[in-house]
Every structure is written in C-alpha cells, then in structure tokens.
Design an enzyme around this catalytic site. Structure first.
Site, short mmCIF file in Angstrom:
data_model
loop_
_atom_site.label_atom_id
_atom_site.label_comp_id
_atom_site.label_asym_id
_atom_site.label_seq_id
_atom_site.Cartn_x
_atom_site.Cartn_y
_atom_site.Cartn_z
CD GLU A 68 -2.84 -1.12 -0.05
OE1 GLU A 68 -3.07 -0.04 -0.63
OE2 GLU A 68 -3.29 -2.21 -0.45
CG HIS A 71 -0.95 0.98 -4.45
ND1 HIS A 71 -0.86 0.79 -5.82
CD2 HIS A 71 -1.43 -0.19 -3.94
CE1 HIS A 71 -1.24 -0.44 -6.12
NE2 HIS A 71 -1.58 -1.05 -5.00
#
Length: 382
Positions: A68, A71
């Site tokens: 994550e 990202h």
C-alpha cells in the site's frame, strides 16, 4: 474504511489499522500454528508452532503495508493527494484524492503494488531455497516458504482484471487509453469486478457444500465484497458520465443566504433556521466566505450552550472549505467534495461568494444528465 488506531506516518502518509485486521491476523496465525506447520513439521512444541505462526503473520502484514505504501508514493509523485493508508479485513487501502491525470499515471499507480508483492515473494522464495540447499528443514524454512507463496498469490490475485483490485485499475487504464473515455473504462472494470465476485461466491459456496472446508466461505465473502465495491464504482462512473460537460455554475444555488460568524447559535436557530429552511448556510465577511454552518453541526450544540456559542465555533473552518469556480467542470469538483465533512462546495468569483453546491444539486444534475443521455435522438427531417 476508517482506522481504529494510528501507527504513525510512512513517507509522510498517515498509517492506520482497522480493528477487523485482528480477525484475519488471528485466522492466519491459527491456520499456520494449528494446521499447516504441525502437518509439515511434526514433533515440535505448541509454543514453537505459535511463535512461528505469529512471526509469519506479522511479516505478512508488513509486506501488505509495503504494497500500500508503494501505491501511495507513486500516487503522490503523479500529483495525487494521499489522505492515509488503512489495513483492514480484506487487506489494505490507500485513500487517494482525485483521479490520475492520464492512463499512464493510472497504470503506474496500480501496477506498483502487485510488483512490490511479487518482489517480496521472490525474496522470501530465494532465501527459503538457499536454506533448503543448506540442509535447513525446520519451522524457519516453512515460514519463509509460506511468506513466499502468499505474497506471490497476493500479487497474482491483485492483477486479476476486475475492480476494485489493482488489476481492475490496470484494465481501466488500458480501456481508457484505447477509448479516451475514463468513465466508460471505469464501467468496464466495475462490471469485470462484478463477474469475478459472482464467480468467487459460486466457487466458495460449492467448496463449502462439498465439504472442502470453511475456506470456501472466505472466498464467498471476498466475492461479496468485490460485488459491492464494483457496484459502487459503476454508479460513480455513470454519475460522472451523466455530468460530463456540466459546469459548477450550471447546478449551483446562486447568491445563497449567508450568516455572520459572530452570530450565536441561538439567534441562528430563532431567526434563520426556520425562516429560510436551508440545511447549510455560508458564513461571510465582506462577501468573502469564512466558514460553513449546517443543521447537523447546530444540532450538536446543547440547548443551554446555544446562547453563548457562536457559529464560528461550530462551523466548517475557512481552511476546510471546498471552493470552486463557476466555470469549473462539475466532474472535477466531485472528488474534492469529500474534503469537507459537510459535503458542500462554495462557489466564488474573485474571492467573493456567488453560489453553493449541495448534494441535492448534484443529484438533480445527475438525473437531468441521465435523462439527457437516455433520451432518443430525434429523427432528422429531410
């Protein structure tokens, strides 16, 4: 998905954990310590199995966090704002504001997460292979092999071409590049997500009814989540399509009634609330917006405190306001509406208030846009 508690910041992005992570953490630990490790490595102590399961679960979630964070970092480099990262029952989510500016940015943001998971899996796989060559056959090897497999599986699952998975974003980027229509690409990815969700539900129920185990119910639950998320994305995409070409000035309520920040809540209730029947009023000073007060905020003030509480004390502050220009495209405004908890935007020209956009204004615009899109094209007279 709201975080139950915060872990801190990574690369300037707040990182939190939702309580539901405890469920999947416990399931992973139990599955490894009570089933997989004892079958593969018998005659170890229960404590050894438990410690190995806990360690593997912790490292797995560290890898998920890395997925994550990647990202978030790439999104920030491509001009998007990242509100935070939250780990929860179905993995993690990076909360991005706005939309990528082009298919290339979408591709980079979506693709980096699975790539990181794949690299993590490859790393653990190489380490496990080296230990095996060195003659290691203990729980450490088992934990490393499991981490290698689960991260590769995570990468593969995430690149399936279905929203809201990373693969759905990759599919959207491809369709967007091919058609030039971001909303149409979003609908295609969302429908693919619905199909994948239905397949997972069917497969999961078949496994459960066939006596394979409770893993089938987990698959069905993931499928149910995918269908819900894909349906939400398709509705948002269709709303964006209906609003294409509509300006903020076309839907705003012009010259809204305003109030002074120094007015007390009691005066507001007595003289404004029922007289104008608005659920939100901007606060202004010399025509410039300084805040926004809503019925929900006023309700939160106890009756005995209303006479001594000013609107400025309960209003959405000036630095929290969402401001827009009359000529701005409504589609460009929508992602920013979440920046203020009140869900409204104040429209300004040269810094002066000229209008307000509320959720009901947007709903009416979507209805008009949908009717316009679905209406038959009149035949041309010859």
């Amino acid at each position: 998905m709201r975080a139950s508690f915060r872990l801190g910041r990574i690369a300037g992005v707040p990182v939190g954990v939702n309580w539901s992570v405890l469920v999947i953490f416990a399931l992973i630990t139990w599955g490894l310590a009570a089933n997989q490790f004892p079958r593969s490595y018998p005659d170890r102590s229960a404590v050894a199995y438990t410690l190995a399961g806990l360690a593997a679960a912790v490292v797995f979630f560290v890898g998920l966090l890395a997925h994550e964070v990647s990202h978030a970092i790439v999104a920030k480099r491509n001009g998007l704002t990242v509100d935070g990262i939250t780990l929860w029952l179905f993995g993690g989510v990076a909360e991005l504001k706005g939309e990528p500016r082009d298919p290339g940015a979408e591709l980079r943001i979506a693709g980096v997460g699975p790539l990181v998971s794949l690299l993590i899996g490859a790393f653990f796989g190489v380490v496990a292979g080296l230990l095996a060559l060195a003659g290691q056959r203990g729980l450490l090897l088992g934990a490393l092999a499991w981490l290698a497999g689960i991260n590769v599986l995570l990468a593969v699952f995430n690149v399936l071409p279905a929203a809201p998975l990373d693969g759905g974003r990759l599919l959207r980027a491809a369709v967007w590049r091919a058609t030039g229509d971001r909303n149409r690409a979003s609908v295609v990815a969302a429908r693919a997500g619905w199909v994948l969700g239905a397949l997972l539900i069917g497969l999961g129920l078949w496994q459960f009814l066939s006596g394979v185990g409770f893993g089938g119910l987990w698959l069905a639950l993931i499928g149910w989540f995918l269908i819900g998320a894909a349906g939400t994305e398709e509705r948002q995409a269709r709303a964006g399509s209906a609003l294409r070409g509509i300006r903020v000035g076309d839907v705003m309520t012009p010259q809204p009634q305003t109030a002074s920040a120094e007015m007390t809540v009691a005066d507001f209730v007595d003289h404004y609330l029922f007289a104008y029947r608005h659920s939100a009023l901007p606060l202004t000073e010399e025509g410039r917006p300084t805040g926004l007060v809503t019925l929900d905020r006023v309700r939160g003030v106890a009756a005995d405190r209303r006479a001594s509480t000013t609107l400025a004390q309960v209003a959405c502050r000036a630095d929290q306001l969402v401001l827009a220009q009359p000529d701005e495209q409504l589609n460009d405004l929508l992602p920013r509406l979440s920046e203020c908890a009140d869900g409204r935007a104040l429209v300004v020209t040269d810094g002066r208030l000229v209008g307000i956009v509320s959720p009901s204004d947007i709903s009416r615009a979507v209805q008009r846009g949908t009717l316009r899109t679905n209406s038959p094209t009149p035949a041309t007279s010859r």
